[in-house]
Design an enzyme around this catalytic site. Structure first.
Site, PDB file in Angstrom:
ATOM      1  N   GLU A 335      -3.219  -1.630   0.325  1.00  0.00           N
ATOM      2  CA  GLU A 335      -4.335  -0.677   0.282  1.00  0.00           C
ATOM      3  C   GLU A 335      -5.539  -1.335  -0.404  1.00  0.00           C
ATOM      4  O   GLU A 335      -6.656  -1.326   0.114  1.00  0.00           O
ATOM      5  CB  GLU A 335      -3.900   0.575  -0.472  1.00  0.00           C
ATOM      6  N   HIS A 336      -5.307  -1.885  -1.579  1.00  0.00           N
ATOM      7  CA  HIS A 336      -6.336  -2.621  -2.317  1.00  0.00           C
ATOM      8  C   HIS A 336      -5.834  -4.045  -2.546  1.00  0.00           C
ATOM      9  O   HIS A 336      -4.734  -4.233  -3.050  1.00  0.00           O
ATOM     10  CB  HIS A 336      -6.593  -2.009  -3.690  1.00  0.00           C
TER      11      HIS A 336
END
Length: 440
Positions: A335-336
């Site tokens: 996601e990050h």
């Protein structure tokens, strides 16, 4: 503190990597049978069902679903000036980035007299969800509302769980963020019942209509995600969000203090949050472990953070080189993703799978959570390998408009007939030739 997976000297296949890398387990299927009766109850009984389930899960029964507009104004008036300034700056930066995502209509002249135009049309009405469980997320209001408004969505409703502490209204910071963004419709409802009410609509306790939406966006827990899955098709959804994730690709040049702080910041969200370090430096891994122990002890939510960091969804992956690290992070699809390496920009440019990429020592994920201008509603659970985060495009539909003259259609008619016959669909060809007096 972090468990270790040692891949030095070998690079497993993508399939093997997906199986062995740390990952939170969220079995949406396992809760579908618990969520389905809630969704069906809201479909059948409307707001009374919503309030019953709200009282059961949130331990409060709001007087109505829709939050009075004067409550929004009051929340904004009472907002801490420092928080208001920060939200205004967050909104300003987000609007600047999302404005550049706007699509323009494009007309292609295929032949003389024959054009195809791609029109970009916003979804008419959208429900935007702001969680309110372990933490309060006014930033999620910003991240949902700004791209929707930029896309031209004409009708927005923000949903957030009611809080007993605030008299059955959502948290006042959520209300203030909505008011700051000019959103006048907020519903005090959370979880699966929120998605169901957004999909089916209903009549509020005062007799006012709660109009259904065309699309639901925003992150939430596994029960909200299950409701999204059940109602997908009746309404559009952005994604099925799972627990939040950070992966950090780092080499010996990275500062272990920064790396540890960033891993901790993500673990602060939830006991299921994933914090993963991928590095070719065992010395850095050791230094980060030492920093984690020291820094966690000083944090407010140390128990939650410790559980997340020691969970099987978190860990350190040792690799032989940054090149091998790139293979690992692409298989993981975080996601990050932070890149803290020598020549971080060049390394980041080679990443193919991430919801968002944060480059170098001065671009932490927490900047993206609030004030980078980027959107923090991002794909989780490896979905960054095939999906994007929330953007203006999420709220737009591309519609092809076909406009041919008689002459342009007549010129291509033989090709249409040939292809229709090849597919054994002769009436398709006749639909063209009938316009020219032919029998097909």
């Amino acid at each position: 503190m972090l468990s270790r997976t040692d891949l030095r000297g070998r690079v497993p296949s993508p399939a093997a990597l997906r199986a062995m890398l740390p990952r939170a387990e969220t079995d949406v299927d396992a809760v579908l049978n618990r969520v389905r009766p809630i969704v069906e109850d809201v479909r059948d009984r409307g707001v009374p069902a919503v309030l019953d389930h709200t009282e059961r899960f949130d331990r409060v029964r709001p007087a109505s679903v829709r939050v009075p507009e004067d409550a929004l104004k009051e929340a904004l008036d009472r907002l801490d000036p420092a928080v208001r300034d920060a939200l205004e700056e967050s909104v300003r930066r987000a609007r600047a980035v999302h404005a550049d995502q706007r699509r323009t209509d494009v007309t292609t002249q295929v032949v003389a007299g024959g054009t195809v135009t791609e029109r970009w049309v916003p979804v008419r009405r959208v429900g935007l969800y702001a969680p309110g469980g372990l933490a309060v997320y006014p930033s999620s209001v910003v991240m949902n509302v700004v791209p929707a408004q930029t896309a031209g969505v004409e009708s927005l409703v923000v949903c957030s769980p009611p809080q007993a502490e605030f008299g059955g209204l959502p948290h006042p910071t959520i209300l203030a963020a909505a008011a700051l963004l000019g959103v006048g419709e907020v519903w005090a409802v959370g979880g699966a019942q929120a998605v169901a009410l957004l999909a089916y609509g209903g009549t509020d306790t005062d007799g006012a209509e709660l109009e259904p939406v065309d699309m639901v966006t925003g992150p939430g827990n596994v029960y909200l995600t299950a409701a999204k899955r059940l109602l997908r098709g009746l309404v559009g959804i952005d994604s099925e969000a799972g627990p939040t994730e950070i992966a950090i690709l780092a080499d010996a040049t990275a500062d272990p203090v920064h790396v540890a702080a960033d891993l901790i910041s993500q673990a602060e969200h939830d006991t299921l949050a994933a914090s993963v370090l991928v590095t070719d430096s065992a010395e850095l891994a050791d230094a980060v472990d030492a920093e984690l122990v020291a820094q966690v002890e000083r944090t407010r939510h140390r128990e939650r953070i410790t559980t997340a960091l020691r969970g099987k969804q978190s860990g350190c992956v040792l690799v032989s080189s940054v090149e091998d690290g790139l293979t690992v992070v692409d298989a993981y699809g975080a996601e990050h993703l932070e890149v803290q390496t020598a020549d971080a920009s060049a390394v980041a440019a080679r990443v193919r799978s991430a919801g968002a990429i944060f480059v170098g020592p001065h671009s932490p994920v927490s900047l993206g959570d609030y004030c980078a201008g980027s959107n923090h509603v991002l794909p989780t659970g490896g979905c960054a390998r095939h999906s994007s985060g929330l953007s203006v495009q999420t709220f737009l539909r591309g519609i092809h408009v076909v406009d041919y003259t008689r002459e342009a259609l007549e010129a291509v008619a033989p090709h249409v007939v040939a292809l229709a016959e090849a597919e054994d669909l002769p009436a398709h060809g006749q639909a063209v030739t009938a316009r020219f007096g032919g029998a097909g």
